[in-house]
Write an enzyme that holds these catalytic residues in place. Sequence first.
Site, short mmCIF file in Angstrom:
data_model
loop_
_atom_site.label_atom_id
_atom_site.label_comp_id
_atom_site.label_asym_id
_atom_site.label_seq_id
_atom_site.Cartn_x
_atom_site.Cartn_y
_atom_site.Cartn_z
N GLN A 61 32.68 43.40 57.19
CA GLN A 61 33.16 42.03 56.72
C GLN A 61 34.49 41.87 56.50
O GLN A 61 35.22 42.67 56.12
CB GLN A 61 32.54 41.65 55.31
CG GLN A 61 32.89 40.41 54.64
CD GLN A 61 32.98 40.79 53.29
OE1 GLN A 61 31.97 40.93 52.60
NE2 GLN A 61 33.96 40.22 52.31
N SER B 285 39.30 39.90 53.40
CA SER B 285 40.59 40.38 52.61
C SER B 285 41.74 40.54 53.71
O SER B 285 41.45 41.12 54.56
CB SER B 285 40.54 41.52 51.71
OG SER B 285 39.69 41.17 50.78
N GLU C 202 26.52 38.57 48.16
CA GLU C 202 27.30 39.81 47.70
C GLU C 202 26.80 40.25 46.14
O GLU C 202 26.43 41.24 45.66
CB GLU C 202 28.78 40.01 47.75
CG GLU C 202 29.30 41.00 47.15
CD GLU C 202 30.93 41.33 47.41
OE1 GLU C 202 31.51 40.12 47.40
OE2 GLU C 202 31.65 42.22 47.58
N GLU D 87 41.16 40.25 36.16
CA GLU D 87 41.61 38.93 35.78
C GLU D 87 40.99 37.81 36.31
O GLU D 87 40.78 36.68 35.69
CB GLU D 87 43.07 39.20 36.20
CG GLU D 87 43.89 40.11 35.39
CD GLU D 87 43.56 41.58 35.66
OE1 GLU D 87 43.07 41.76 36.72
OE2 GLU D 87 44.07 42.24 34.93
#
Lengths: 404, 387
Positions: free
Chosen positions: A120, A123, A238, A373
């Site tokens: 995949q 990013s 996922e 975060e």
Amino acid sequence: MASDTASTTDERTMIEERVEALLASHPPATTPEHEFWGAQFDHGLAWVQHPEGYGGCGVSPRWQAEVDRRIEQAGGSTRNRYINVLGIGMGAGTIMEHGTEDQQRRWLRPMFACEEIWCQMFSEPGAGSDLAALATSAKRDGDHWIVNGQKVWTTLAHLATWGLLVARTDPDVPKHAGLTYFVVDMDSDGVDVRPLHQITGEAEFNEVYLTDVRIPDEHRVGDVGQGWKVAMTTLMNERVAIGGGVQPRGEGAIRQAVEVWQTHHGADGDPAQRDELLRLWVEAEALRLTSTRAKEAATHGTPGPEGSTAKLHWADLNKAITSFTIDLLGPEGMTYPGGYRFTRPEETATRTTSPHKAFLRARANSIEGGTSEVMKNILGERVLGLPGEPRTDKNQPWREVPRS
Amino acid sequence: MSATTSPAAPVTPDAVTFSLTEEQRLLRSTVRELLTARAGSERVREVMLEHGGFDEPLWSELAQLGLTGLLVPERYGGVGSTFVEASIVLEELGRRLAPVAYLSSAVLGTVAVVRGGSDDQQARILPDVATGAARLALAHLDTAGRLDAPPGIRAARDGDDWVLDGEAGYVIDGQHATHLVVAADTGTGIELFVVAADADGLAREPVEVLDLTRPMATVTAAGMRIGDDARLSAGEPVAALHAALTAATVAIACEQVGGIQHTLEAATAYARERVQFGRAIGSFQAVKHQLADMLVATESARSTAEHAARVLARGDYDELAIAAPLAKSYCSQVYTQAAGDAIQIYGGIGFTWEHDAHLYFKRAKSTRLLLGDPRHQRALVGDALGL
């Protein structure tokens, strides 16, 4: 809980018959794995919620666990879900929902049989938490697309036949609107896979450089400009793939902490350290019980917030436990047994390792799969209903948004 | 499974089911509705300041619903429920800080009598406890409240009678009880006695407490003479006392979960409404992340308390030795953190007497220390695990 309804009973019978037929025609003991998985697909038991002919039989996905359990009981293997985790866990659902008939026929069976491994490519160095800001470009060239850019944290890219790719096809619209989803042949010219060594020295992941890579338009998944929506399907899958079983009590990082306590401290141990160990043990058990509760609610109840807190809780706790374990080791905590080996581990799973390696590997827990975060923003906004931060990038063309 | 199971081979407890039955859901909504109507902030404050922290009318209403006798066996006029039902009531009481003698009478006192009393004694005491007409309080500590010391009240045999002398501290709801269950040191062990709270030779002095919604008293016995029939005579008194205290440990955790849940909801609501710098403060990540952390902790705290309540209901005492202290240590930690963080989120208003935040903050701290602080509870977990 309520007993099985009529339709549930029918589904159970159907599943049982199919599993029996599979095991009879392809005895696990004598059938090579790839062949068995192919047959499992043909029997509609690969992902039971999918329709007939696509590896499923159109029942509730909760039957999958039962199918896998029975296969394992009969000595069959389900490790294809591990070996090809990105394909089976994430790609399949995406292709079923957004792919064409041809794509589904071409890709799903070899994926499940592990004849073709998937990776995949989402990013990028400049797009981590802010995935939609990604910069890899795809430009149309007749019935092909020309792709340029760099992807990072690409598990299994070095073994993969196919890659799931999100690229920018229109830089002049706001960032979410200019993306398109493709499947890339990883053997194409211009695909350069390099190992990415992490702080443990090992390379679980890769960087992938894409230079003038040509992708035929028939390998586009979903419409041009719909890439974000398709990518969200992948990421939803996922979550489901990760949120699987619940470990037994005392397993995981806390087991190592307890073992080190027993071998290095035990009965004469420092009471303050014993208390810290127990504090972490208690918290690990609290998390385990929450996962149990979440699983129960997901199976036969109304899932509540307990289902979305586990990842965040686990990430922070795992870091705390593995760090404390090194403290318990004392001076030995300054060593790194076996030394740093710049190798590629065989499996993606972060299984039992030395406390030292676990300590280092845990730093990624609060970064990978959504930073803590970002997870806190999600919990705050979607579960607690708090308003979002004001955004400057949402309606601006991607080209004009500042990037590092 | 033994209580000293090696952690190297930990035993995963049998799965409990966390989901509630239809009846249990109904119980929850009934109690919640009652408390919403009868135990609002104004009423709680009135009771804590003007009625010594005991809401007698509310107690009567709980009694009419049969809730004061949930843990009293049916043959003695109670409901004979499991602890899961009690845990639901406790959570709702904790959510409102309802000032009633539930923990003291319906849990501590009831369990002590059920476990330690003969059939005759139970038949004499429990029917009134079930109707709420009698309220029990447990006096088992010394004046320093030490968990590892003998009781502060001593019992000496005198012919057929017993004579009680000494002082017991930190008796929850002691001043509002009609009867006291006194754990007394006989010099060779412990005996449990049930005595009328207004009996001759017995004095009760309210303690000036941190948490005004949970009254406590110091109980003094001076040459108090009682017959042997006041002594709980069935079963092992230490075991009965231990059972009562363990049930109370779980009860406190359940109560704490209610307080934690309320704290999270109230602070979240405030963060959605309060505007500074032109936007709701909950949109700032500094505040949002604090609330997200509180949510994570709330869910985990709930899991530990619900698990402990179910283990207690099932009577799995080996597992209870882990689950009860685990729940109280964890919930105490979460509650004190959440109640403190909530004051910070409220800002200045959270520091005022007028705002309810301090009531929860005080309950959190007080229950953290009640019957053993988190460190004490964790040591018990460690002992049960053989760590």
